[in-house]
Design a protein around this motif. Structure first.
Motif, PDB file in Angstrom:
ATOM      1  N   ALA A  21      -0.358  -5.615  -0.026  1.00 48.52           N
ATOM      2  CA  ALA A  21      -1.173  -6.698   0.529  1.00 48.52           C
ATOM      3  C   ALA A  21      -0.696  -7.097   1.918  1.00 48.52           C
ATOM      4  N   PHE A  22       0.630  -7.162   2.114  1.00 52.72           N
ATOM      5  CA  PHE A  22       1.180  -7.526   3.420  1.00 52.72           C
ATOM      6  C   PHE A  22       0.726  -6.533   4.491  1.00 52.72           C
ATOM      7  N   ARG A  23       0.796  -5.251   4.172  1.00 48.51           N
ATOM      8  CA  ARG A  23       0.352  -4.234   5.127  1.00 48.51           C
ATOM      9  C   ARG A  23      -1.127  -4.420   5.454  1.00 48.51           C
ATOM     10  N   SER A  24      -1.929  -4.798   4.474  1.00 47.95           N
ATOM     11  CA  SER A  24      -3.359  -5.021   4.689  1.00 47.95           C
ATOM     12  C   SER A  24      -3.632  -6.192   5.625  1.00 47.95           C
ATOM     13  N   THR A  25      -2.719  -7.164   5.670  1.00 49.00           N
ATOM     14  CA  THR A  25      -2.923  -8.318   6.555  1.00 49.00           C
ATOM     15  C   THR A  25      -2.743  -7.948   8.018  1.00 49.00           C
ATOM     16  N   LYS A  26      -2.025  -6.853   8.292  1.00 47.58           N
ATOM     17  CA  LYS A  26      -1.682  -6.443   9.657  1.00 47.58           C
ATOM     18  C   LYS A  26      -0.934  -7.568  10.378  1.00 47.58           C
ATOM     19  N   LYS A  27      -0.198  -8.344   9.603  1.00 47.89           N
ATOM     20  CA  LYS A  27       0.535  -9.516  10.114  1.00 47.89           C
ATOM     21  C   LYS A  27       1.840  -9.116  10.800  1.00 47.89           C
ATOM     22  N   GLY A  28       2.457  -8.038  10.339  1.00 49.80           N
ATOM     23  CA  GLY A  28       3.735  -7.642  10.920  1.00 49.80           C
ATOM     24  C   GLY A  28       4.205  -6.324  10.325  1.00 49.80           C
ATOM     25  N   LYS A  29       5.396  -5.933  10.711  1.00 49.60           N
ATOM     26  CA  LYS A  29       5.972  -4.658  10.292  1.00 49.60           C
ATOM     27  C   LYS A  29       6.740  -4.799   8.981  1.00 49.60           C
ATOM     28  N   ILE A  30       6.743  -3.707   8.206  1.00 48.36           N
ATOM     29  CA  ILE A  30       7.614  -3.577   7.044  1.00 48.36           C
ATOM     30  C   ILE A  30       8.832  -2.797   7.521  1.00 48.36           C
ATOM     31  N   ILE A  31      10.020  -3.342   7.276  1.00 44.89           N
ATOM     32  CA  ILE A  31      11.261  -2.783   7.816  1.00 44.89           C
ATOM     33  C   ILE A  31      12.255  -2.526   6.685  1.00 44.89           C
ATOM     34  N   GLY A  32      12.943  -1.390   6.737  1.00 45.36           N
ATOM     35  CA  GLY A  32      13.987  -1.061   5.765  1.00 45.36           C
ATOM     36  C   GLY A  32      13.884   0.377   5.323  1.00 45.36           C
ATOM     37  N   THR A  33      14.051   0.597   4.018  1.00 43.64           N
ATOM     38  CA  THR A  33      13.942   1.933   3.436  1.00 43.64           C
ATOM     39  C   THR A  33      12.815   1.914   2.399  1.00 43.64           C
ATOM     40  N   PRO A  34      12.319   3.092   1.981  1.00 43.53           N
ATOM     41  CA  PRO A  34      11.221   3.115   1.018  1.00 43.53           C
ATOM     42  C   PRO A  34      11.531   2.300  -0.240  1.00 43.53           C
ATOM     43  N   THR A  35      10.481   1.703  -0.787  1.00 45.40           N
ATOM     44  CA  THR A  35      10.620   0.890  -1.993  1.00 45.40           C
ATOM     45  C   THR A  35      10.870   1.779  -3.211  1.00 45.40           C
ATOM     46  N   GLY A  36      11.082   1.149  -4.366  1.00 46.35           N
ATOM     47  CA  GLY A  36      11.470   1.865  -5.574  1.00 46.35           C
ATOM     48  C   GLY A  36      10.419   2.756  -6.200  1.00 46.35           C
ATOM     49  N   GLY A  37       9.142   2.476  -5.990  1.00 46.57           N
ATOM     50  CA  GLY A  37       8.080   3.349  -6.508  1.00 46.57           C
ATOM     51  C   GLY A  37       7.791   3.167  -7.988  1.00 46.57           C
ATOM     52  N   SER A  38       7.856   1.929  -8.487  1.00 41.45           N
ATOM     53  CA  SER A  38       7.561   1.688  -9.894  1.00 41.45           C
ATOM     54  C   SER A  38       6.794   0.382 -10.062  1.00 41.45           C
ATOM     55  N   THR A  39       5.861   0.379 -11.005  1.00 41.47           N
ATOM     56  CA  THR A  39       4.999  -0.781 -11.200  1.00 41.47           C
ATOM     57  C   THR A  39       5.670  -1.958 -11.873  1.00 41.47           C
ATOM     58  N   GLY A  40       6.717  -1.720 -12.629  1.00 42.14           N
ATOM     59  CA  GLY A  40       7.293  -2.795 -13.403  1.00 42.14           C
ATOM     60  C   GLY A  40       6.474  -3.090 -14.651  1.00 42.14           C
ATOM     61  N   ASN A  41       5.542  -2.226 -15.007  1.00 43.93           N
ATOM     62  CA  ASN A  41       4.737  -2.374 -16.223  1.00 43.93           C
ATOM     63  C   ASN A  41       5.088  -1.254 -17.203  1.00 43.93           C
ATOM     64  N   PRO A  42       6.336  -1.215 -17.691  1.00 44.69           N
ATOM     65  CA  PRO A  42       6.714  -0.100 -18.559  1.00 44.69           C
ATOM     66  C   PRO A  42       6.436  -0.360 -20.040  1.00 44.69           C
ATOM     67  N   ILE A  43       6.327   0.729 -20.773  1.00 45.60           N
ATOM     68  CA  ILE A  43       6.373   0.678 -22.230  1.00 45.60           C
ATOM     69  C   ILE A  43       7.848   0.823 -22.586  1.00 45.60           C
ATOM     70  N   HIS A  44       8.332  -0.051 -23.459  1.00 44.73           N
ATOM     71  CA  HIS A  44       9.726  -0.026 -23.885  1.00 44.73           C
ATOM     72  C   HIS A  44       9.805   0.712 -25.217  1.00 44.73           C
ATOM     73  N   ILE A  45      10.630   1.755 -25.272  1.00 45.35           N
ATOM     74  CA  ILE A  45      10.772   2.537 -26.494  1.00 45.35           C
ATOM     75  C   ILE A  45      12.245   2.556 -26.890  1.00 45.35           C
ATOM     76  N   GLU A  46      12.533   2.125 -28.118  1.00 45.60           N
ATOM     77  CA  GLU A  46      13.899   2.209 -28.638  1.00 45.60           C
ATOM     78  C   GLU A  46      14.078   3.592 -29.249  1.00 45.60           C
ATOM     79  N   LEU A  47      15.072   4.323 -28.752  1.00 49.99           N
ATOM     80  CA  LEU A  47      15.313   5.685 -29.210  1.00 49.99           C
ATOM     81  C   LEU A  47      16.384   5.745 -30.304  1.00 49.99           C
ATOM     82  N   GLY A  48      16.999   4.601 -30.580  1.00 54.23           N
ATOM     83  CA  GLY A  48      18.066   4.560 -31.580  1.00 54.23           C
ATOM     84  C   GLY A  48      19.432   4.648 -30.927  1.00 54.23           C
ATOM     85  N   TYR A  49      20.464   4.274 -31.670  1.00 52.65           N
ATOM     86  CA  TYR A  49      21.849   4.317 -31.184  1.00 52.65           C
ATOM     87  C   TYR A  49      22.045   3.518 -29.896  1.00 52.65           C
ATOM     88  N   GLY A  50      21.249   2.446 -29.739  1.00 51.86           N
ATOM     89  CA  GLY A  50      21.387   1.603 -28.554  1.00 51.86           C
ATOM     90  C   GLY A  50      20.796   2.204 -27.286  1.00 51.86           C
TER      91      GLY A  50
END
Length: 167
Positions: free
Chosen positions: A82-111
Motif C-alpha cells: 500500500a505504501f508503494r501505491s501511495t508514491k509517498k516515498g522510498k522503501i529502504i533496506g533489504t527485501p522483506t520476509g516474503g510470507s503472509t503470516g496466515n499459516p496453517i499450524h500443524i503439530e507433527l508430534g514430539y514437540g
C-alpha cells in the motif's frame, strides 16, 4: 514483524489524498472428493477495494520513507504494498520476509510443529512476493559493526532521502 492489517490500513489512509490500490491474494480451496475425482485445483481469489483516504485536512503531507528488512512480513508486507501505491516515498533496506503470516499450524508430534503458508499474494502491480519478499527502492544492507560503531547506515540513508540530499 507483522501486525494488524486494520491498523496498517488506517495509517496508509493518512498518507494519501487519493485512493490507494492494494494487492490481490488467492488461497487454495479444498474439497477432498474433488481431489479424488481428479478435478483441477480450485482457488479463491480476492481483489481488495482501494483504501479510501481520510478527509483532506488529516492527510500527512511531509516526506516519509519506509524501512524494511528480512523480518518485515505478514501485514507489514501488505503495508509495503500500500505504501508503494501511495508514491509517498522510498522503501529502504533489504527485501522483506516474503510470507503472509496466515499459516496453517500443524503439530507433527514430539514437540515439532510446522507452519504452512496459506496464501499467494501480489503487489498492486501484479508482482508476486510470497517466498520472494518485497524489494526496496533503495537497498541498504545492515552491517554487524554498525551497532559497535553506533552508525546505522539504513537510517542514515533514510535521513538523506527525507532531506533531499540524494548523493
Amino acid at each position: 514483524m507483522g501486525g494488524n492489517s486494520g491498523n496498517a490500513d488506517y495509517i496508509i489512509r493518512h498518507l494519501s489524498s487519493t485512493p490507494v490500490k492494494m494487492g490481490n491474494w488467492s488461497s487454495r480451496m479444498y474439497i477432498a472428493a474433488h481431489g479424488s475425482w481428479g478435478y483441477p485445483q480450485e482457488w479463491y481469489m480476492e481483489t481488495p477495494d482501494d483504501l479510501v483516504p481520510v478527509n483532506e485536512e488529516n492527510v500527512y503531507t511531509k516526506p516519509v520513507v519506509l524501512l524494511v528488512n528480512a523480518v518485515t512480513f505478514s501485514s507489514a508486507e501488505n503495508f509495503c504494498v500500500a505504501f508503494r501505491s501511495t508514491k509517498k516515498g522510498k522503501i529502504i533496506g533489504t527485501p522483506t520476509g516474503g510470507s503472509t503470516g496466515n499459516p496453517i499450524h500443524i503439530e507433527l508430534g514430539y514437540g515439532i510443529n510446522a507452519l504452512i503458508c496459506t496464501k499467494n499474494e501480489w503487489d498492486a502491480d501484479g508482482n508476486r512476493f510470497i517466498g520472494i519478499g518485497i524489494k526496496p527502492d533503495i537497498e541498504v544492507k545492515e552491517k554487524i559493526d554498525m551497532f559497535i560503531k553506533g552508525k546505522d547506515v539504513v537510517i542514515e540513508e533514510a535521513l538523506k532521502q527525507i532531506r533531499g540530499d540524494r548523493k
